[in-house]
Design a protein around this motif. Sequence first.
Motif, PDB file in Angstrom:
ATOM      1  N   GLN A   2      -0.461  13.551  -4.140  1.00 13.56           N
ATOM      2  CA  GLN A   2      -1.050  12.285  -3.732  1.00 13.56           C
ATOM      3  C   GLN A   2      -1.159  11.366  -4.946  1.00 13.56           C
ATOM      4  N   PHE A   3      -1.180  10.061  -4.680  1.00 17.29           N
ATOM      5  CA  PHE A   3      -1.328   9.121  -5.795  1.00 17.29           C
ATOM      6  C   PHE A   3      -2.001   7.845  -5.323  1.00 17.29           C
ATOM      7  N   SER A   4      -2.574   7.139  -6.297  1.00 17.05           N
ATOM      8  CA  SER A   4      -3.147   5.819  -6.075  1.00 17.05           C
ATOM      9  C   SER A   4      -2.884   4.967  -7.303  1.00 17.05           C
ATOM     10  N   VAL A   5      -2.392   3.752  -7.074  1.00 15.19           N
ATOM     11  CA  VAL A   5      -2.294   2.779  -8.161  1.00 15.19           C
ATOM     12  C   VAL A   5      -3.679   2.159  -8.296  1.00 15.19           C
ATOM     13  N   LEU A   6      -4.433   2.610  -9.285  1.00 16.33           N
ATOM     14  CA  LEU A   6      -5.831   2.192  -9.428  1.00 16.33           C
ATOM     15  C   LEU A   6      -5.946   0.727  -9.811  1.00 16.33           C
ATOM     16  N   ALA A   7      -5.079   0.289 -10.725  1.00 18.74           N
ATOM     17  CA  ALA A   7      -5.078  -1.098 -11.187  1.00 18.74           C
ATOM     18  C   ALA A   7      -3.697  -1.394 -11.746  1.00 18.74           C
ATOM     19  N   THR A 209      13.652   7.973   0.154  1.00 17.91           N
ATOM     20  CA  THR A 209      12.725   6.916  -0.254  1.00 17.91           C
ATOM     21  C   THR A 209      12.028   6.304   0.958  1.00 17.91           C
ATOM     22  N   LYS A 210      10.690   6.318   0.920  1.00 17.46           N
ATOM     23  CA  LYS A 210       9.908   5.783   2.040  1.00 17.46           C
ATOM     24  C   LYS A 210       8.912   4.706   1.604  1.00 17.46           C
ATOM     25  N   ARG A 211       8.520   4.693   0.324  1.00 14.25           N
ATOM     26  CA  ARG A 211       7.484   3.762  -0.132  1.00 14.25           C
ATOM     27  C   ARG A 211       7.825   3.224  -1.515  1.00 14.25           C
ATOM     28  N   ILE A 212       7.761   1.892  -1.676  1.00 13.95           N
ATOM     29  CA  ILE A 212       7.904   1.269  -2.983  1.00 13.95           C
ATOM     30  C   ILE A 212       6.734   0.315  -3.195  1.00 13.95           C
ATOM     31  N   TYR A 213       6.016   0.513  -4.294  1.00 11.78           N
ATOM     32  CA  TYR A 213       4.859  -0.302  -4.636  1.00 11.78           C
ATOM     33  C   TYR A 213       5.275  -1.307  -5.712  1.00 11.78           C
ATOM     34  N   LEU A 214       5.048  -2.588  -5.439  1.00  9.23           N
ATOM     35  CA  LEU A 214       5.392  -3.638  -6.393  1.00  9.23           C
ATOM     36  C   LEU A 214       4.267  -3.754  -7.419  1.00  9.23           C
ATOM     37  N   ALA A 215       4.590  -3.507  -8.685  1.00  6.36           N
ATOM     38  CA  ALA A 215       3.548  -3.310  -9.692  1.00  6.36           C
ATOM     39  C   ALA A 215       3.692  -4.265 -10.865  1.00  6.36           C
ATOM     40  N   HIS A 216       2.601  -4.347 -11.634  1.00  8.31           N
ATOM     41  CA  HIS A 216       2.532  -5.129 -12.874  1.00  8.31           C
ATOM     42  C   HIS A 216       2.903  -6.592 -12.632  1.00  8.31           C
ATOM     43  N   LEU A 217       2.453  -7.159 -11.517  1.00  7.32           N
ATOM     44  CA  LEU A 217       2.704  -8.571 -11.245  1.00  7.32           C
ATOM     45  C   LEU A 217       1.937  -9.437 -12.232  1.00  7.32           C
ATOM     46  N   TYR A 249       4.817  -2.114  -0.655  1.00  5.74           N
ATOM     47  CA  TYR A 249       3.362  -2.168  -0.719  1.00  5.74           C
ATOM     48  C   TYR A 249       2.926  -2.973  -1.942  1.00  5.74           C
ATOM     49  N   ASP A 250       1.803  -3.645  -1.810  1.00  9.20           N
ATOM     50  CA  ASP A 250       1.238  -4.409  -2.915  1.00  9.20           C
ATOM     51  C   ASP A 250       0.375  -3.515  -3.797  1.00  9.20           C
ATOM     52  N   THR A 251       0.212  -3.932  -5.053  1.00 14.40           N
ATOM     53  CA  THR A 251      -0.804  -3.366  -5.924  1.00 14.40           C
ATOM     54  C   THR A 251      -1.678  -4.515  -6.406  1.00 14.40           C
ATOM     55  N   ASP A 252      -2.803  -4.169  -7.044  1.00 16.79           N
ATOM     56  CA  ASP A 252      -3.792  -5.197  -7.366  1.00 16.79           C
ATOM     57  C   ASP A 252      -4.426  -4.902  -8.733  1.00 16.79           C
ATOM     58  N   PRO A 253      -4.850  -5.942  -9.458  1.00 14.48           N
ATOM     59  CA  PRO A 253      -5.487  -5.704 -10.761  1.00 14.48           C
ATOM     60  C   PRO A 253      -6.856  -5.033 -10.673  1.00 14.48           C
ATOM     61  N   LYS A 254      -7.513  -5.116  -9.514  1.00 14.98           N
ATOM     62  CA  LYS A 254      -8.893  -4.644  -9.420  1.00 14.98           C
ATOM     63  C   LYS A 254      -9.147  -3.648  -8.288  1.00 14.98           C
TER      64      LYS A 254
END
Length: 262
Positions: A2-7, A209-217, A249-254
């Motif tokens: 499991q994983f989570s992009v925390l910030a 591949t099923k999920r791509i998270y767009l990161a470090h925006l 999927y989106d990621t977020d700074p907070k």
Amino acid sequence: MQFSVLASGSTGNAIFVETEDHSFLVDAGLSGKQMEALFQKIDRDMGNLSGILVTHEHSDHIKGVGVLARKYKLPVYANEKTWSAMDSLIGQVPVEQKFTFSMETVKSFGSLEIESFGVSHDAADPMFYVFHQNEKKLVLITDTGYVSDRMKGLISNADAYVFESNHDVQMLRMGRYPWSIKRRILSDVGHVSNEDAAIAMSEVAGDRTKRIYLAHLSQDNNMKELARMSVSQTLESRGIIVGEQFELYDTDPKTPTVLTAI
């Protein structure tokens, strides 16, 4: 696994990855207090971490590393050049908690294997990680000016990606940054744009591949909606329809992403 992009973003980056018997924090680019609050949001205890994996020494990736390592007695892993570059920036970490994770190597933690690979960024020796467990594969790749053929070979056909989609080129060119910073971001040791990220995604995404998270925006040179639209349009021009092969999927700074199994 499991994983989570925390910030994720220019104000700080951190990703949590866990299996049944191990859990790791990849980077800790926020203060110790902020990191603890993020862990509460995903209902996890930082004291149970197996360690912190560092990608490179920039402050938005190491701000909380020292304080968390000292408070929770956590092992910290980084390559030798990154250790040299960040040692004076994170405060004293007991020698028994300092571990070398060399570039282009694999470390095993029970059923979890973590593979390191180099990226192109203006840091001492930047590298990111691929997590392997029970035929599942999670790729983390941000902070790179481009995605080389060598990188593509290492990261191809993962179940999930946390993938840099840093800026919109036009927003960056028209924005308030000095030209020296714009040139650095646009360079081969800067950050990947939305369009270039999508081109790389189209070349590495596979049947799994099923999920791509767009990161470090970039908060100044990008927006979630714009990144998603640009990436989707570029993928479509290359024959990939988002929502059919995989989801974005989106990621977020907070705000952490939902803790998700792959």
